[in-house]
Design a protein around this motif. Structure first.
Motif, mmCIF file in Angstrom:
data_model
loop_
_atom_site.group_PDB
_atom_site.id
_atom_site.type_symbol
_atom_site.label_atom_id
_atom_site.label_comp_id
_atom_site.label_asym_id
_atom_site.label_seq_id
_atom_site.Cartn_x
_atom_site.Cartn_y
_atom_site.Cartn_z
ATOM 1 N N SER A 277 3.942 -9.216 -12.439
ATOM 2 C CA SER A 277 4.645 -8.680 -13.611
ATOM 3 C C SER A 277 3.804 -7.605 -14.301
ATOM 4 N N GLN A 278 2.471 -7.777 -14.301
ATOM 5 C CA GLN A 278 1.599 -6.746 -14.875
ATOM 6 C C GLN A 278 1.712 -5.452 -14.081
ATOM 7 N N LEU A 279 1.739 -5.584 -12.754
ATOM 8 C CA LEU A 279 1.897 -4.394 -11.911
ATOM 9 C C LEU A 279 3.224 -3.704 -12.210
ATOM 10 N N ALA A 280 4.282 -4.480 -12.408
ATOM 11 C CA ALA A 280 5.591 -3.912 -12.730
ATOM 12 C C ALA A 280 5.522 -3.123 -14.041
ATOM 13 N N LYS A 281 4.796 -3.658 -15.045
ATOM 14 C CA LYS A 281 4.646 -2.952 -16.323
ATOM 15 C C LYS A 281 3.877 -1.646 -16.165
ATOM 16 N N MET A 282 3.025 -1.606 -15.144
ATOM 17 C CA MET A 282 2.249 -0.397 -14.881
ATOM 18 C C MET A 282 3.037 0.615 -14.044
ATOM 19 N N GLY A 283 4.244 0.240 -13.641
ATOM 20 C CA GLY A 283 5.070 1.155 -12.861
ATOM 21 C C GLY A 283 5.079 0.880 -11.375
ATOM 22 N N ILE A 284 4.436 -0.203 -10.935
ATOM 23 C CA ILE A 284 4.423 -0.578 -9.527
ATOM 24 C C ILE A 284 5.446 -1.675 -9.321
ATOM 25 N N GLN A 285 6.499 -1.377 -8.581
ATOM 26 C CA GLN A 285 7.565 -2.340 -8.354
ATOM 27 C C GLN A 285 7.345 -3.057 -7.030
ATOM 28 N N PHE B 262 0.969 6.718 -6.826
ATOM 29 C CA PHE B 262 -0.101 7.677 -7.071
ATOM 30 C C PHE B 262 0.356 9.102 -6.777
ATOM 31 N N ARG B 263 1.120 9.264 -5.702
ATOM 32 C CA ARG B 263 1.594 10.597 -5.349
ATOM 33 C C ARG B 263 2.491 11.165 -6.457
ATOM 34 N N GLU B 264 3.341 10.335 -7.045
ATOM 35 C CA GLU B 264 4.180 10.785 -8.161
ATOM 36 C C GLU B 264 3.318 11.238 -9.336
ATOM 37 N N GLN B 265 2.259 10.472 -9.630
ATOM 38 C CA GLN B 265 1.358 10.859 -10.719
ATOM 39 C C GLN B 265 0.695 12.203 -10.416
ATOM 40 N N LEU B 266 0.257 12.381 -9.172
ATOM 41 C CA LEU B 266 -0.399 13.621 -8.770
ATOM 42 C C LEU B 266 0.578 14.800 -8.827
ATOM 43 N N GLU C 211 0.835 -1.195 0.000
ATOM 44 C CA GLU C 211 0.000 0.000 0.000
ATOM 45 C C GLU C 211 0.875 1.252 0.000
ATOM 46 N N GLN C 212 2.006 1.206 0.707
ATOM 47 C CA GLN C 212 2.919 2.344 0.701
ATOM 48 C C GLN C 212 3.516 2.541 -0.695
ATOM 49 N N GLN C 213 3.869 1.451 -1.377
ATOM 50 C CA GLN C 213 4.406 1.566 -2.733
ATOM 51 C C GLN C 213 3.353 2.131 -3.676
ATOM 52 N N LEU C 214 2.125 1.651 -3.542
ATOM 53 C CA LEU C 214 1.032 2.144 -4.373
ATOM 54 C C LEU C 214 0.781 3.624 -4.092
ATOM 55 N N SER C 215 0.827 3.989 -2.825
ATOM 56 C CA SER C 215 0.650 5.381 -2.440
ATOM 57 C C SER C 215 1.722 6.268 -3.069
ATOM 58 N N ASN C 216 2.974 5.809 -3.028
ATOM 59 C CA ASN C 216 4.064 6.571 -3.646
ATOM 60 C C ASN C 216 3.859 6.718 -5.148
ATOM 61 N N SER D 101 -0.549 25.513 -6.712
ATOM 62 C CA SER D 101 -0.379 24.057 -6.678
ATOM 63 C C SER D 101 -0.803 23.541 -5.312
ATOM 64 N N PRO D 102 -1.377 22.344 -5.265
ATOM 65 C CA PRO D 102 -1.748 21.764 -3.968
ATOM 66 C C PRO D 102 -0.522 21.591 -3.079
ATOM 67 N N GLN D 103 -0.744 21.692 -1.773
ATOM 68 C CA GLN D 103 0.331 21.482 -0.807
ATOM 69 C C GLN D 103 0.822 20.035 -0.874
ATOM 70 N N GLU D 104 2.077 19.849 -0.530
ATOM 71 C CA GLU D 104 2.661 18.506 -0.522
ATOM 72 C C GLU D 104 1.889 17.565 0.407
ATOM 73 N N ASP D 105 1.472 18.069 1.572
ATOM 74 C CA ASP D 105 0.702 17.239 2.511
ATOM 75 C C ASP D 105 -0.618 16.768 1.899
ATOM 76 N N THR D 106 -1.224 17.633 1.105
ATOM 77 C CA THR D 106 -2.497 17.281 0.472
ATOM 78 C C THR D 106 -2.285 16.202 -0.584
ATOM 79 N N LEU D 107 -1.218 16.323 -1.367
ATOM 80 C CA LEU D 107 -0.905 15.286 -2.354
ATOM 81 C C LEU D 107 -0.580 13.962 -1.658
ATOM 82 N N TRP D 108 0.112 14.030 -0.537
ATOM 83 C CA TRP D 108 0.409 12.836 0.259
ATOM 84 C C TRP D 108 -0.896 12.182 0.724
#
Length: 198
Positions: free
Chosen positions: A182-190, A17-21, A10-15, A31-38
């Motif tokens: 492996s599908q998740l890895a292709k989507m950018g989730i390591q 999504f946060r990068e995308q945001l 969940e932390q990896q997924l959160s990171n 721009s939204p605050q960093e805390d809000t994007l987190w």
């Protein structure tokens, strides 16, 4: 102390999504605050787990209607519980209003409904919540923009959108299937070697 596998993922997924945001945040002024994007990144990762998104009621699983969450918040005399209901209401309004508006539009529920519900919930929390008051204040005053930000992040032109990622993650979490990993890895989730499924 070792973290639970689902928490690590969940932390990896959160990171992710946060990068995308963060990539899209400069489209908004200010721009939204960093805390809000987190907070939003964590919200998206949390709802990636279907047990967080869905509830069991009347013999079936489904997303609890926002109006019923609002009623629950009004009916409870306990301030802390009211804040929990309103946080769930605001978070759901942002999540489904941004990523699944077409499902609700077919039932006649428009974007204004999500904006009204989410804004009201976060506005209350900006005053009464114990934590994140500044985040809730920003979400309340910019809810329409945050819907747009999450929707754009969820529809990146990469062949996959957030709903794809969340669906694959949920299946991987239940099965541990290496192909889904492996599908998740292709989507950018390591996935790291120490993040097995449930």
């Amino acid at each position: 102390m070792q973290q639970q596998p689902n928490l690590i993922f969940e932390q990896q997924l959160s990171n992710y999504f946060r990068e995308q945001l963060e990539e899209l945040a400069n489209m908004f002024e200010p721009s939204p605050q960093e805390d809000t994007l987190w907070y939003i990144g964590n919200l998206l990762a949390r709802f990636g787990n279907s047990s967080t998104l869905y509830s069991y009621q009347d013999g079936r699983f489904g997303v609890r209607p926002l109006a019923l969450l609002y009623k629950d918040a009004l009916d409870t005399p306990i301030a802390r519980q009211r804040c929990l209901f309103l946080r769930q209401l605001g978070d759901l309004a942002l999540f489904i209003g941004a990523l699944f508006p077409q499902n609700y539009a077919r039932r006649g529920i428009k974007k204004d409904y999500f904006v009204g519900m989410g804004t009201a919930a976060y506005d209350y929390l900006s005053i009464h919540a114990r934590d994140y008051q500044h985040v809730f204040a920003e979400l309340a005053t910019t809810f329409h923009d945050m819907l747009e930000l999450v929707a754009r992040a969820g529809n990146r032109q990469q062949g996959f959108d957030m709903s794809d990622i969340l669906a694959v993650y949920e299946r991987w979490r239940k099965s541990g299937d290496p192909f889904l990993a492996s599908q998740l890895a292709k989507m950018g989730i390591q996935l790291t070697p120490d993040t097995p499924s449930q």
